[in-house]
Write an enzyme that holds these catalytic residues in place. Structure first.
Site, PDB file in Angstrom:
ATOM      1  N   LYS A  84       0.848  -1.192   0.000  1.00 49.66           N
ATOM      2  CA  LYS A  84       0.000   0.000   0.000  1.00 49.66           C
ATOM      3  C   LYS A  84       0.882   1.240   0.000  1.00 49.66           C
ATOM      4  O   LYS A  84       1.894   1.286   0.708  1.00 49.66           O
ATOM      5  CB  LYS A  84      -0.904  -0.027   1.238  1.00 49.66           C
ATOM      6  CG  LYS A  84      -1.975   1.066   1.262  1.00 49.66           C
ATOM      7  CD  LYS A  84      -2.853   0.931   2.513  1.00 49.66           C
ATOM      8  CE  LYS A  84      -3.974   1.964   2.546  1.00 49.66           C
ATOM      9  NZ  LYS A  84      -4.811   1.843   3.770  1.00 49.66           N
ATOM     10  N   SER A 159      -9.733   1.912   2.848  1.00 51.40           N
ATOM     11  CA  SER A 159      -8.856   2.668   1.968  1.00 51.40           C
ATOM     12  C   SER A 159      -7.831   1.824   1.221  1.00 51.40           C
ATOM     13  O   SER A 159      -7.266   2.278   0.233  1.00 51.40           O
ATOM     14  CB  SER A 159      -8.105   3.718   2.790  1.00 51.40           C
ATOM     15  OG  SER A 159      -7.245   3.079   3.724  1.00 51.40           O
ATOM     16  N   SER A 183      -9.884  -0.432   7.043  1.00 53.30           N
ATOM     17  CA  SER A 183      -9.299  -0.227   5.717  1.00 53.30           C
ATOM     18  C   SER A 183      -8.598  -1.429   5.115  1.00 53.30           C
ATOM     19  O   SER A 183      -8.220  -1.396   3.940  1.00 53.30           O
ATOM     20  CB  SER A 183      -8.321   0.951   5.751  1.00 53.30           C
ATOM     21  OG  SER A 183      -9.043   2.160   5.737  1.00 53.30           O
TER      22      SER A 183
END
Lengths: 511, 493, 96
Positions: A84, A159, A183
């Site tokens: 990420k 997210s 997330s």
């Protein structure tokens, strides 16, 4: 796409290191297959913000050379891993999905990345996210939205939507995400993969670009549980560079991938015979399923998961969980308060982008107003408000007290049950654009996930198949702090009982 | 202007200080970068003290130990649980947009510091002392190019202990005395180098003026940028006058932050109350609460040196010194140790005190305050004083022996022996000198014999002159007198 | 409690953000909706809860050891503007 390539990218992460060690599979071949797949699929999906095929080849070659020379290539040998983009990578641009950090190249490496490299993982790229992790659909990315591999008109969740989509679309074997309010688990649910948020303090946050420091925790994605177990083992453990990292040993989890047959893996029968797994008590909050906005199929698969566990010999009992609204409310006050301070460092002075304005103050305002997206600014404003003089007690302090109260309540709950079963997300993936203008609606996507962050406990999202619209649905299991082993045990029982659909080939049909 | 009462008789000032003490550690408070002063810009930095995304703080143990030494020295409640908080504000030399500091639970709560002002023993009450990280350094170059601020972050993250006093002070002189005392204390405790030039100690002062007799406090001014003790006094004097005049004219004081401009010798408004910062303090979630157990506090207590005020008291009691002398001699630990060595070797503390204060302090000044650079070994000085005591050498000769010790570093015994400086106590040598003195001064001799007593002193002086001061004055006197008496009695030699 | 335009402007200045008139209107609306929502926290009895109490473990402590910093120029390498190894910004007022 040729079938050899498809076969390579489809190898479950948990099987890769063993096959590489045995010489049956070359890391370089896998890296090439993944690079080709990313190149072909990602322009449409938008899971990556940066890819590193050259580095991946070098890392893969190192793994292969190691094997040839009889050296141990590490527990994650050759597994293509996506990171990420709010986790810093030395020399590789890291933006946290924000324009304010566009082009930022970190001078240091996050602890988790160091550990992955040491474990022999092959890093394939940096994945898209809601800016600084603030969102539940990846539509708040400063760069692009990530589409759902199961249906390109749907969100990937957020997210960590880029990581979830990358794994679901087989553009990576494993991926790292971060989970502040759900997330990792929510996009895992929406993309139909496993997603683990470990206990707060289990995985070092050093190098994780902070959204809300007391809630943030790095976690991972996988299409298979053994792969997830490998990832979890590789990144967990004490790090003296993170003061909130726990100095305690990491217990083995069932099915660490090397050893189906190690006696710990549920499928080995250990659960039902040797007791520890079979004696697990499962708390099930039926009342939650009636919560406003819960999709009927989500309620149904949650009940189904309960039945699976029950028939595997686990004791399932109904429990009363705290009101999810209380969770969301305290979560948004605390997370935004911390964020307003964590994001103060983006001031156009030392790194990232600067916009010009009149004088110093003008520069600050222009830089931050242009560099941050709407949702980030909204949260900075809310967080500034809840900390400001005159409101601190009513908002921030009260939310802290509610959080302490929630911790106690979950502690008490875990006196009578070992794990809690509930949905991950109230719905399957919603259409792109549906909630972007309605922040409150977006916040409710986290309604079942924020408790784990507020109380610091671990949680896992377990794929349960598809709803009528062909979109993944999932359940979530929570355990007391440091009991990730129980999450894996329960997930293993469910995995053995659920037939998951074939992985999607986004864009391939139209070819 | 009428002949009104002077301002200082009509009004009094209420002063409190905030003293930033840079703690002496090898590394910074939250990262392993060198805490040393200076260096090429932005090289004593890392992702943590640069506030890079993702970097996290880890507390330096030594910083806490230093704070505990201070806390136990001032007899405060040292907290068992202390919390680091974020103080949120923007400035280019503050990398994270917040400073990690302490707010509601400082490491040191309360405390008392005895000090002396104009010879009177007083006690300063402390509100608290808390730990925090320093900011970097901004430069505002003027000449030539377009205006800009340049930032060096080498200092960012250097550990500070901020000491906050109660508003117990009434005059700039008191404020100065308190600062001197605090500086002395932290240097005694070896937690700070006490070097003002390098910014080891920085001070902000809060001051408000009110009519004498008024109980309530007027709105205060916070004066910043006081980088020397002299500036603290000057700025306070200026500000007290400003506020006094304003009150005298019937004006109202306003809460504000003012900046001391040393070159113009005045304070200027930096921020009014309306612009006051809202720092939005909250506990730093990147750090857990600091837990200080009893053992840690006890070991801090056990490691304390004799404190300045304890030493002062002991010097008065043990050495029978006047308080003023004790204060001078205990100014630094090294100085006090030096004195005690001298006194021990000399066996006469008062004489030792005189020699140290009159002669040695001179040399200390020459070596810029460094006792370790004083060329006269204290044991040597003590033994020299003993030689004076025992009459081996005269006090006058002592001065030249001292000068010789300062020059060559030799032991006093060697110098006296080599140069033959022993006192002439009597015997043939003295007799020869007396005879010589009388023979070469027939006039005064005649005068004395004719009854002029004062001529005796002159003749003794001649004996001293001829011996270069080596003659024991008592012995010289009786020898001269004996000869003269004999002559008066009609005997000729 | 509800938040006014004036407060939004004050918050914007604290956060060093600027908004158009229209954005301020949107911010007033969004923040008030969120603040309405969080009113539910008032139902929770938080009497006597000390959120600062640590679960025993204190913050870890490092030994006072030095590691070298970044190479010259490395710290300012990613800065929008730098001069002679120093970060460069528009002129700031002395003090704070």
């Amino acid at each position: 796409m040729n079938s050899r390539e498809r076969a390579l990218v489809s190898i479950p992460a948990g099987e890769i290191p063993g096959r590489i060690r045995s010489g049956e599979l070359r890391a370089r071949d896998l890296a090439e297959a993944v690079a080709a797949r990313i190149e072909r699929l990602d322009p449409e999906l938008g899971a990556f913000l940066a890819t590193t095929p050259q580095q991946a080849r070098q890392e893969a070659d190192r793994v292969d050379e190691g094997v040839e020379n009889g050296k141990s290539p590490g527990p994650l040998a050759g597994i293509p891993v996506a990171i990420k983009d709010n986790i810093v990578t030395a020399g590789v641009p890291t933006t946290a999905g924000s324009r304010i950090l566009e082009g930022h190249v970190p001078v240091y490496e996050a602890t988790v990345v160091e550990r992955l490299r040491r474990a022999g993982a092959v890093l394939v790229g940096k994945t898209n996210l809601d800016e600084f992790g603030m969102g539940s659909s990846t539509e708040n990315s400063g760069f692009r939205s990530t589409r759902n591999p199961w249906n390109p008109d749907r969100v990937s969740g957020g997210s960590s939507g880029g990581s979830a989509a990358a794994v679901a679309a087989r553009m990576a074997g494993l991926a790292l995400g971060s989970d502040t309010g759900g997330s990792v688990r929510q996009p895992a649910a929406l993309c139909g993969v496993y997603g683990l948020k470990p206990t707060y303090g289990r995985v070092s946050r050093y190098g994780l670009i902070a959204f809300a420091s007391s809630l943030d925790q790095i976690g991972g994605f996988s299409r298979d549980l053994p792969g997830l177990a490998l990832l979890y083992q590789a990144i967990s453990g004490h790090d003296e560079r993170d003061s909130t990292s726990a100095d305690r040993a990491v217990e083995p989890v069932p099915g660490d991938g090397l050893s189906r047959g190690d006696g710990l893996w549920p499928g080995d029968g250990a659960l039902s015979e040797s007791g520890s797994g079979a004696s697990l008590r499962v708390g099930f909050a039926e009342s939650f399923l009636a919560h406003e906005g819960v999709q009927p199929e989500v309620a149904e698969i949650t009940r189904k998961a309960g039945r699976i566990l029950s028939s595997a010999g686990l004791e399932v009992q109904d429990i009363e969980l705290p009101d999810p609204e209380i969770g969301i409310a305290s979560y948004y006050l605390l997370a935004t308060a911390e964020a307003s301070s964590n994001l103060a460092r983006y001031d156009g002075v030392r790194y990232g982008n600067r916009a010009s304005g009149e004088g110093l103050e003008g520069m600050y305002r222009a830089t931050r107003s242009r560099g941050f997206g709407a949702e980030v600014k909204r949260r900075i404003m809310l967080g500034t408000y809840v900390l400001s003089s005159g409101y601190y007690d009513a908002y921030y302090l009260r939310a802290q007290k509610v959080r302490a109260d929630l911790r106690h309540r979950f502690q008490r709950l875990f006196e009578s049950v070992d794990v809690i079963l509930l949905p991950t997300s109230p719905t399957s993936a919603f259409p792109l654009g549906e909630r972007v203008d309605d922040p409150m609606q977006m916040y409710l996507a986290d309604v079942f996930t924020v408790f784990a962050n507020l109380t610091g406990i671990p949680g896992i999202s377990i794929p349960m198949g598809l709803d009528d619209g062909g979109l993944p649905v999932a359940v979530q299991v929570l355990a007391p702090a440091w009991r990730e082993d129980n999450l894996f045990a329960v997930a293993g029982v469910i995995a053995d009982a659920v037939q998951l659909p074939a992985w999607p080939d986004p864009g391939e049909e139209v070819r | 202007m009428s002949t009104a009462t002077p301002l200082h008789e009509k009004y009094e000032a209420v002063i409190g200080l905030e003293v930033h003490v840079q703690l002496r550690t090898r590394s910074k408070i939250f990262c392993a970068c060198p805490a040393e002063y200076g260096g090429r810009p932005n090289t004593r930095v890392c992702p943590v003290c640069l506030g890079h995304p993702g970097a996290l703080p880890v507390l330096n143990r030594e910083v806490v130990t230093h704070a505990l030494r201070f806390g136990t020295a001032v007899n405060s409640d040292v907290a068992g649980l202390s919390v680091f908080a974020r103080k949120n504000y923007f400035y280019p030399d503050l990398p994270k947009g917040y400073q990690i500091s302490q707010y509601s639970r400082p490491v040191v709560d309360g405390g008392r510091v005895p000090f002396l002002h104009q010879g009177e023993p007083r006690e300063l009450r402390l509100v608290r002392a808390h730990l925090e990280e320093d900011a970097g350094k901004s430069f505002h170059p003027e000449a030539g190019r377009e205006a800009a601020t340049l930032v060096d972050l080498n200092r960012s993250g250097v550990p500070l202990l901020e000491i906050v006093t109660e508003p117990d002070l009434r005059t700039p002189g008191e404020a100065h005395a308190v600062l001197e005392r605090l500086r002395q204390l932290v240097v005694y405790l070896e937690i700070c180098d006490g070097n003002m030039e390098e910014g080891n100690l920085r001070c902000d002062a809060n001051v408000s003026v009110r009519p004498r007799g008024q109980e309530a406090l007027n709105p205060k001014t916070e004066i910043k940028n006081l980088n020397s003790f002299r500036n603290v006094s000057r700025a306070l004097e200026w500000e007290i006058k400003r506020q006094g005049r304003l009150l005298e004219e019937g004006g109202d004081l306003e809460q504000a932050t003012r900046l001391w401009d040393a070159s113009e010798g005045r304070t200027r408004v930096m921020r009014s109350k309306e612009d006051a910062h809202d720092y939005r303090y909250f506990p730093d979630p990147d750090l857990l609460p600091l837990v200080i157990d009893r053992d840690w506090i006890d070991s801090a207590l056990g490691s304390l040196p004799e404190l300045p005020w304890e030493k002062e008291r002991r010097f008065v009691e043990e050495f029978s010194l006047p308080l003023e002398d004790a204060v001078i001699l205990t100014d630094s630990r090294e100085g006090a140790d030096y004195f005690e060595t001298v006194a021990g070797a000399a066996g006469d503390p008062r004489m030792a005190a005189n020699w140290v204060m009159n002669e040695v302090l001179h040399l200390v000044k020459e070596s810029e305050g460094k006792w370790s650079d004083v060329p006269v070994n204290p044991g040597n000085l003590g033994r020299m004083i003993r030689m004076i005591q025992s009459g081996t050498i005269s006090g006058k000769i002592g001065k030249s022996v001292f000068a010789e010790m300062a020059g060559s570093g030799k032991a006093p015994e060697a110098i006296v022996k080599e140069q033959g400086l022993e006192q002439i106590q009597g015997g043939d040598e003295l007799q020869r000198v007396v005879d010589e003195a009388l023979a070469s001064n027939p006039g005064p001799l005649e005068d004395y014999l004719n009854g002029k007593e004062s001529a005796l002193q002159f003749l003794i002086g001649q004996v001293m002159r001829i011996t270069g001061g080596r003659a024991n004055p008592q012995a010289a006197r009786s020898a001269v007198k004996k000869v003269l008496e004999d002559r008066r009695g009609g005997k000729t030699p | 409690m509800s938040i006014s335009r004036g407060e939004i402007e004050h918050l914007a200045s604290l956060a060093h953000l600027e908004f158009s008139e229209e954005e301020i209107g949107g911010m007033v609306r969004d923040l008030n909706r969120i603040l309405d929502y969080v009113e539910c926290l008032e139902q929770v009895d938080v009497e006597g809860i000390d959120p600062a109490s640590s679960g025993g473990a204190g913050t870890p402590l490092r030994e006072d050891r030095v590691l070298p910093g970044l190479d010259p120029g490395e710290a300012t390498g990613g800065a929008p503007m730098a001069e002679r190894d120093l970060f460069k910004v528009p002129p700031a007022i002395e003090g704070e």
